[in-house]
Design an enzyme around this catalytic site. Structure first.
Site, short mmCIF file in Angstrom:
data_model
loop_
_atom_site.label_atom_id
_atom_site.label_comp_id
_atom_site.label_asym_id
_atom_site.label_seq_id
_atom_site.Cartn_x
_atom_site.Cartn_y
_atom_site.Cartn_z
N GLU A 1 0.88 -1.15 0.00
CA GLU A 1 0.00 0.00 0.00
C GLU A 1 0.93 1.22 0.00
OE1 GLU A 1 -2.64 0.21 3.39
OE2 GLU A 1 -3.38 2.14 2.64
N ARG B 1 5.32 -12.86 9.70
CA ARG B 1 5.99 -11.57 9.51
C ARG B 1 7.40 -11.65 10.06
NH1 ARG B 1 2.41 -7.47 8.79
NH2 ARG B 1 3.74 -5.70 9.14
N LYS C 1 5.14 0.64 9.09
CA LYS C 1 5.21 1.93 8.39
C LYS C 1 4.61 3.04 9.25
CE LYS C 1 3.48 0.06 4.62
NZ LYS C 1 2.75 -0.06 3.38
P1 ATP Z 1 3.19 -2.14 7.78
O1 ATP Z 1 2.50 -2.80 8.94
O2 ATP Z 1 4.60 -1.85 8.02
O3 ATP Z 1 2.43 -0.97 7.23
P2 ATP Z 1 1.93 -3.68 5.82
O4 ATP Z 1 1.83 -5.15 5.86
O5 ATP Z 1 0.72 -2.90 6.16
O6 ATP Z 1 3.16 -3.26 6.66
P3 ATP Z 1 1.87 -3.44 2.99
O7 ATP Z 1 2.27 -2.30 2.15
O8 ATP Z 1 0.43 -3.75 3.07
O9 ATP Z 1 2.44 -3.17 4.43
O10 ATP Z 1 2.70 -4.75 2.67
C1 ATP Z 1 3.09 -5.20 1.42
C2 ATP Z 1 3.52 -6.63 1.58
O11 ATP Z 1 4.63 -6.74 2.46
C3 ATP Z 1 2.42 -7.48 2.19
O12 ATP Z 1 2.29 -8.65 1.44
C4 ATP Z 1 2.88 -7.75 3.58
O13 ATP Z 1 2.38 -8.96 4.05
C5 ATP Z 1 4.41 -7.73 3.42
N1 ATP Z 1 5.04 -7.38 4.69
C6 ATP Z 1 4.87 -6.25 5.40
N2 ATP Z 1 5.56 -6.28 6.55
C7 ATP Z 1 6.21 -7.47 6.58
C8 ATP Z 1 7.08 -8.11 7.50
N3 ATP Z 1 7.43 -7.53 8.66
N4 ATP Z 1 7.56 -9.33 7.18
C9 ATP Z 1 7.23 -9.91 6.04
N5 ATP Z 1 6.42 -9.37 5.12
C10 ATP Z 1 5.89 -8.17 5.38
MG MG Z 2 -0.93 -2.13 5.54
#
Ligand code: ATP
Ligand code: MG
Length: 566
Positions: free
Chosen positions: A46, A272, A282
């Site tokens: 995102e 994760r 983020k």
């Molecule tokens: P954040 O919580 O930091 O905002 P998010 O999962 O909301 O992370 P996205 O932009 O939705 O961020 O994630 C893009 C991809 O990265 C998703 O498939 C998510 O599952 C993966 N991802 C995000 N954080 C991790 C992590 N700590 N370990 C492994 N994969 C991750």
């Molecule tokens: Mg997210």
């Protein structure tokens, strides 16, 4: 979650390549000719912040699987939240994926490109009596939903007719209502033990412009609705996400089953990645940026991909790190040192060697004539003769590091002290004859003599053993630079664990940045290059700062120190 994976120092490289259960699933699918043996994955960020190391793991996983199975991986922006998203983030994410060495080729997509299709499918769900417009307000929606122990209750609007629903939904799209007046919900089961199946929201009204569609829409799809359908539109075969989406999988499947999508993606979840001394969210990283607790998203202390890039980490180090930690369903916290050791391993093989003195004391070599300037050739890399030589200048005045001199040495101190000898790396053995101090007792210079037969590691004429080797820089032929030394961003291993009323920011390490203003560097570093890495011998790995370094005012970042105990 408290299992910490620490570096396994004695393990051989091969055994450090950890398990990846998704590979096994894909191998089986190919064997069974599922999806005609095709593998299509996607990385779906995102665009609401800069990517961090957790995303790097997901990028390496998705693009890596596509590469390993001759498939393809899409880069798709799941841009369904116009309030928090921005084009700046889109651009940074693209740069980060490229930096990691991956290419989406023509497969760059945006969920917003599918807004019309998603809308048409929502109308279709209404027509099939599988979706309805609900006019409960936010508080009521929550109350009707129940909780883990209480089943939900049907909304009083659940029985609206197909015609009424269609009419209202079209008017929602036309902008006739205010935010919060109505939402569109799937009609599934308010008594489901899975909260995500209790008539989840599909659409909400948001009267904000979108960074790509402008003011075209005032109705935006929910992530949980847009995501599976975007996967299906792109004919993704393996939709890989993190464990928190496990309970969303039934709704993911519901969307695919109830709509005439071409693709039939399947969702798989993995744990994760969490790391000690870091936060990996983020939203939290954005707080650090907004509150100016770091200098920006690319602050070299940040766990963002742009931060570690500026710090000097290499994509190769990130690849070997992700391989080493593997992919599993078990939550764990990875020791930050595992990453650092991967960075050291890679930099050791590529970094150009150089000498730099961070805390200089002047040494005057008394048995050299004034103006003496002797050129000494030293290897750029001890194991890579093809990288050539660099020129050092041995002059009457040189600098050594204050830490390499002790006026009253301990018995195990083998560096310079009064009356003792030490070898200057790549040059000669010197002996300290006298310590000169100012009126306050501060050492201002050391008077030494050199032994002219000992150049470049040669033994002394009488077979004297010289135990210590220290680094040095010519005082007359050197370049000054600012050096930024970094400690951990957080002072505790689990910064998110805090007492009531505190937040993670109280765990920031106040001394995570130390600046050395006028370090003395060997003259060859005057032409240091941004794309090269340097090992300042006996100190650590360094690179030029991509933002602040100028040719007339060099700034170096410390990437990582050398393994302790050189
Ligand atoms: P954040 O919580 O930091 O905002 P998010 O999962 O909301 O992370 P996205 O932009 O939705 O961020 O994630 C893009 C991809 O990265 C998703 O498939 C998510 O599952 C993966 N991802 C995000 N954080 C991790 C992590 N700590 N370990 C492994 N994969 C991750
Ligand atoms: Mg997210």
């Amino acid at each position: 979650m408290n299992q910490v994976k620490s570096p396994a120092k004695s393990d051989s490289k091969a055994s450090l390549e950890a398990h990846n259960f998704l590979k096994l699933i894909i191998e089986k699918d190919i064997e069974a000719q599922k999806n005609k043996g095709q593998v299509v994955t996607r990385f779906p960020p995102e665009p609401n912040g800069y990517l961090h190391l957790g995303h790097a793991k997901s990028i390496c996983l998705n693009f890596g699987l596509a590469r390993d199975f001759s498939g393809r991986c899409h880069l798709r922006f799941d841009d369904t939240n116009p309030e928090t998203e921005d084009i700046e983030y889109v651009e940074s994410i693209k740069a980060d994926v490229k930096w990691l060495g991956f290419d989406w080729h023509e497969h760059l997509y945006f969920a917003s490109d599918y807004f019309q299709q998603l809308y048409d499918w929502a109308e279709l769900l209404i027509q099939k009596n599988k979706a309805y417009v609900c006019s409960l307000n936010e508080e009521e929606l929550r109350r009707y939903r129940g909780d883990f122990t209480t089943p939900g209750q049907d909304s009083p609007y659940r029985s609206r007719s197909v015609e009424e629903n269609l009419d209202l939904f079209r008017r929602m799209k036309a902008g006739e209502f205010n935010e919060g007046d109505h939402v569109l919900r799937a009609k599934i089961d308010m008594k489901s033990p899975n909260m995500n199946m209790r008539d989840p929201l599909l659409y909400r009204i948001r009267k904000v412009p979108h960074h790509r569609t402008g003011n075209k829409w005032c109705l935006y799809p929910m992530y949980d609705y847009a995501h599976p359908l975007s996967d299906a539109i792109e004919q993704v075969t393996h939709s890989i996400c993190t464990l928190e989406f496990q309970d969303h999988r039934p709704f993911y499947d519901w969307c695919i089953e109830n709509l005439p999508t071409q693709g039939q993606p399947k969702q798989y979840e993995f744990a994760r990645m969490n790391m000690t001394y870091l936060v990996m969210s983020k939203r939290k990283l954005l707080q650090l940026v907004k509150e100016k607790l770091v200098i920006g998203w690319d602050d070299p202390r940040m766990p963002t991909i742009s931060g570690i890039r500026r710090r000097g980490y290499t994509p190769e180090a990130i690849h070997s790190f992700t391989k080493r930690i593997g992919v599993s369903k078990a939550e764990s916290v990875i020791d930050f040192e595992i990453l650092e050791s991967c960075v050291r391993d890679d930099l050791d093989s590529v970094a150009h060697r150089a000498m730099a003195v961070l805390k200089p004391i002047k040494v005057v070599i008394e048995n050299l004539p004034h103006g003496h300037e002797e050129e000494i050739q030293a290897a750029v890399h001890p194991k890579k003769p093809e990288l050539g030589k660099r020129t050092l200048y041995f002059t009457k005045e040189v600098y050594i590091d204050a830490a390499d001199f002790m006026e009253n040495p301990d018995s195990d101190f083998f560096r310079l002290s009064p009356g003792q000898e030490v070898r200057l790396r790549n040059a000669y053995v010197i002996k300290c004859k006298e310590v000169i101090k100012d009126s306050t007792g501060q050492i201002i210079e050391l008077r030494c003599e050199y032994d002219h037969v000992t150049l470049g590691g040669k033994p002394t004429a009488d077979g004297r053993k010289i135990k210590g080797v220290i680094h040095w820089v010519s005082a007359t032929k050197c370049v000054e630079a600012e050096i930024r030394l970094y400690g951990r961003l957080f002072k505790v291993a689990e910064p998110e664990k805090v007492e009531e009323g505190q937040d993670f920011k109280s765990n920031l390490n106040p001394s995570s940045l130390r600046v050395v203003k006028k370090a003395k560097l060997e003259i060859s570093l005057k032409s240091a290059q941004l794309d090269l890495r340097y090992q300042f011998e006996r100190v650590g790995y360094f690179c030029l700062d991509s933002k602040d370094s100028k040719s007339e005012a060099l700034v170096f970042n410390m990437t990582v120190d050398l393994q302790s105990g050189y």
